[in-house]
Design a protein around this motif. Structure first.
Motif, mmCIF file in Angstrom:
data_model
loop_
_atom_site.group_PDB
_atom_site.id
_atom_site.type_symbol
_atom_site.label_atom_id
_atom_site.label_comp_id
_atom_site.label_asym_id
_atom_site.label_seq_id
_atom_site.Cartn_x
_atom_site.Cartn_y
_atom_site.Cartn_z
ATOM 1 N N ILE A 175 33.176 59.321 80.733
ATOM 2 C CA ILE A 175 32.980 60.664 81.281
ATOM 3 C C ILE A 175 33.829 61.673 80.517
ATOM 4 O O ILE A 175 33.370 62.779 80.182
ATOM 5 C CB ILE A 175 33.322 60.687 82.779
ATOM 6 C CG1 ILE A 175 32.299 59.869 83.576
ATOM 7 C CG2 ILE A 175 33.376 62.118 83.305
ATOM 8 C CD1 ILE A 175 32.665 59.683 85.031
ATOM 9 N N SER A 176 35.083 61.313 80.231
ATOM 10 C CA SER A 176 35.964 62.207 79.483
ATOM 11 C C SER A 176 35.377 62.519 78.112
ATOM 12 O O SER A 176 35.346 63.682 77.682
ATOM 13 C CB SER A 176 37.351 61.566 79.336
ATOM 14 O OG SER A 176 38.213 62.406 78.591
ATOM 15 N N TYR A 177 34.896 61.490 77.437
ATOM 16 C CA TYR A 177 34.299 61.693 76.111
ATOM 17 C C TYR A 177 33.042 62.543 76.189
ATOM 18 O O TYR A 177 32.862 63.475 75.387
ATOM 19 C CB TYR A 177 33.984 60.332 75.481
ATOM 20 C CG TYR A 177 33.014 60.419 74.328
ATOM 21 C CD1 TYR A 177 33.355 61.086 73.158
ATOM 22 C CD2 TYR A 177 31.738 59.857 74.433
ATOM 23 C CE1 TYR A 177 32.448 61.181 72.101
ATOM 24 C CE2 TYR A 177 30.837 59.945 73.389
ATOM 25 C CZ TYR A 177 31.198 60.602 72.227
ATOM 26 O OH TYR A 177 30.297 60.704 71.200
ATOM 27 N N VAL A 227 37.191 69.279 82.485
ATOM 28 C CA VAL A 227 36.672 68.073 83.142
ATOM 29 C C VAL A 227 37.033 66.838 82.322
ATOM 30 O O VAL A 227 37.370 65.780 82.874
ATOM 31 C CB VAL A 227 35.148 68.180 83.333
ATOM 32 C CG1 VAL A 227 34.589 66.887 83.931
ATOM 33 C CG2 VAL A 227 34.805 69.353 84.247
ATOM 34 N N GLY A 228 36.988 66.968 80.987
ATOM 35 C CA GLY A 228 37.426 65.865 80.128
ATOM 36 C C GLY A 228 38.886 65.532 80.357
ATOM 37 O O GLY A 228 39.283 64.360 80.361
ATOM 38 N N PHE A 229 39.697 66.572 80.558
ATOM 39 C CA PHE A 229 41.114 66.377 80.884
ATOM 40 C C PHE A 229 41.270 65.639 82.207
ATOM 41 O O PHE A 229 42.067 64.699 82.312
ATOM 42 C CB PHE A 229 41.808 67.733 80.943
ATOM 43 C CG PHE A 229 43.079 67.746 81.748
ATOM 44 C CD1 PHE A 229 44.255 67.254 81.223
ATOM 45 C CD2 PHE A 229 43.085 68.256 83.041
ATOM 46 C CE1 PHE A 229 45.425 67.268 81.966
ATOM 47 C CE2 PHE A 229 44.255 68.277 83.794
ATOM 48 C CZ PHE A 229 45.423 67.778 83.249
ATOM 49 N N ALA A 230 40.511 66.057 83.221
ATOM 50 C CA ALA A 230 40.613 65.425 84.540
ATOM 51 C C ALA A 230 40.248 63.944 84.465
ATOM 52 O O ALA A 230 40.961 63.087 84.998
ATOM 53 C CB ALA A 230 39.707 66.151 85.535
ATOM 54 N N GLY A 243 39.670 54.457 75.527
ATOM 55 C CA GLY A 243 40.639 54.141 76.574
ATOM 56 C C GLY A 243 41.862 55.031 76.551
ATOM 57 O O GLY A 243 41.780 56.247 76.523
ATOM 58 N N ARG A 244 43.038 54.397 76.538
ATOM 59 C CA ARG A 244 44.284 55.119 76.703
ATOM 60 C C ARG A 244 44.549 56.120 75.576
ATOM 61 O O ARG A 244 44.980 57.249 75.820
ATOM 62 C CB ARG A 244 45.428 54.114 76.803
ATOM 63 C CG ARG A 244 46.712 54.703 77.362
ATOM 64 C CD ARG A 244 47.777 53.635 77.469
ATOM 65 N NE ARG A 244 47.365 52.566 78.366
ATOM 66 C CZ ARG A 244 48.013 51.418 78.493
ATOM 67 N NH1 ARG A 244 49.088 51.176 77.755
ATOM 68 N NH2 ARG A 244 47.589 50.499 79.331
ATOM 69 N N LYS A 245 44.278 55.726 74.326
ATOM 70 C CA LYS A 245 44.526 56.633 73.199
ATOM 71 C C LYS A 245 43.675 57.891 73.312
ATOM 72 O O LYS A 245 44.170 59.011 73.150
ATOM 73 C CB LYS A 245 44.233 55.918 71.876
ATOM 74 C CG LYS A 245 45.217 54.821 71.516
ATOM 75 C CD LYS A 245 44.845 54.204 70.167
ATOM 76 C CE LYS A 245 45.844 53.126 69.783
ATOM 77 N NZ LYS A 245 45.487 52.500 68.475
#
Length: 418
Positions: free
Chosen positions: A321-323, A157-160, A383-385
């Motif tokens: 959410i990813s974090y 889910v973090g990947f998504a 963010g992006r990193k």
């Protein structure tokens, strides 16, 4: 109807419900741009329908697990079919938990197809219920595998969410070196996903056609080189790569291909090394063809075609959410894949650590996400990193789950294809 049949039907119904839920999530997100529609009202209505559908799929998926569990007498995670099916269940469960926290329907647009692909991948493998081998017959099977799969699911889910954040923040119109590099790596990520889809398509297509090629080879038995047995290896894909030192006994015709092009090197170890290598080659061939067809139809990079659907989404929400997903999954993975795994290894094999390929890659996965959390908390990676790290981390997870089982021989090879 016995429990095993109910389990098989529940698997199919859950898969179909996830497919329908994915379609509903597409309508939820893309339908906001329809004319004469209130975007917020539309998203609430269709978001609720989508979530209910995916939840019904989750409930049906649980029926599959419990009926197969009762039939077999052990939790269904003992081979690749069972484990990957269980992983897809945990992905939907992790998504459900995060949805209830953040109420972001867009996450379902990526989480549900991820679960669908994993379920389709699982269906490639033999579905027969087999008794547990002695080393797996332990209470630690329930603890170790269940928690490891739960940790991997939150990483998924973090990947998504991370992939969505990249699609939201990368400047596809940029022409500088950094923008071109970002776009290239994002497209490589999409290409990698299509490769997995290509693997599934190629296996199911040739399985449906009944394709078969049979190789035989001589193998010494035990320590007595004078005792020789004939080993047989069956391919269900046209043999581009043959087993080392084998003879082609019979093959079906495919595009005039009458014999393999190359032979797998002798240093390729493990059960069915030739067949597995051949399958990987076909995955790249089919995946590349699918990718080329999609590019031809869309007339632009896949990542650039998907990105416009995310314009209305706050990139900071996706990053958070990813974090949060990775932060939840990390301690769960630590307990399941490392701590409890080492306790089980001590009981089963008499040592906590043996540098088995699966153990090594589980450690690499743990170290990678340790670095992610360290950079996130102490170095301000946002963010992006951070999103790139989330995407790369899940690639490591998938190699640990798939690559190690199918390519590298080790004590965990019982989780392979047959």
């Amino acid at each position: 109807m016995n429990l095993l049949e109910i389990s098989k039907q529940a698997f199919v119904i859950a898969f179909l419900l996830y497919c329908v839920a994915f379609c509903f999530y597409v309508v939820t997100i893309t339908g906001k741009t329809w004319k004469n529609r209130d975007p917020q009202l539309h998203e609430r209505k269709w978001g609720r329908i989508s979530f209910i559908t995916s939840t019904l799929g989750l409930i049906t998926h649980l029926v599959y697990v419990f009926t197969r569990w009762v039939w077999s007498g052990h939790i269904p995670v003992s081979n690749m079919y069972e484990f990957m099916t269980f992983l897809s269940l945990m992905i939907i469960l992790a998504f459900t938990i995060l949805y209830l926290i953040y109420r972001k329907s867009l996450l379902g647009l990526f989480a549900t197809p991820l679960a669908i692909v994993v379920m389709a991948y699982a269906a490639v493998f033999p579905k027969d219920v087999q008794p547990l081998i002695p080393s797996l017959n332990s209470i630690w099977l329930y603890i170790h595998v269940t928690l490891a799969a739960a940790g991997d699911a939150f990483f998924a889910v973090g990947f998504a969410a991370g992939l969505m954040c990249l699609l939201r923040t990368i400047d596809f119109k940029g022409t500088d070196k950094s923008a071109r590099r970002q776009k290239l790596w994002l497209e490589i990520t999409f290409y990698s996903i299509i490769i997995v889809v290509g693997f599934i398509v190629s296996v199911f297509a040739f399985r449906a056609s009944g394709y078969e090629a049979i190789f035989t080879s001589n193998a010494a038995q035990g320590n007595d080189a004078g005792q020789v047995s004939v080993a047989k290896e069956i391919y269900n894909l046209p043999p581009i790569v043959a087993p080392h030192g084998s003879h082609l006994e019979s093959t079906d015709s495919f595009l005039g291909m009458s014999k393999p092009l190359v032979e797998v090197p002798s240093w390729f170890k493990g059960v069915n090394a030739g067949r597995k290598t051949n399958t990987i080659v076909w995955a790249f061939i089919t995946g590349t063809i699918l990718y080329g067809l999609l590019r031809f139809i869309i007339r632009k990079p896949l990542s650039e075609a998907v990105a416009p659907a995310l314009k209305s989404i706050d990139a900071d929400d996706l990053d958070e959410i990813s974090y949060r997903a990775i932060a939840i999954g990390f301690p769960v993975f630590t307990l399941g894949a490392l701590v409890f795994a080492m306790i089980w290894a001590q009981q089963a094999w008499g040592r906590f650590w043996g540098w088995d390929p699966k153990e090594v890659w589980a450690l690499i996965t743990w170290l990678f996400y340790s670095v992610y959390l360290h950079l996130r908390l102490s170095r301000g990676f946002h963010g992006r990193k951070a999103s790139w790290l989330a995407v790369l981390g899940f690639m490591v997870v998938m190699f640990t789950l798939v690559g190690v089982n199918l390519i590298i021989a080790g004590l965990h090879s019982y989780a392979g294809t047959d």
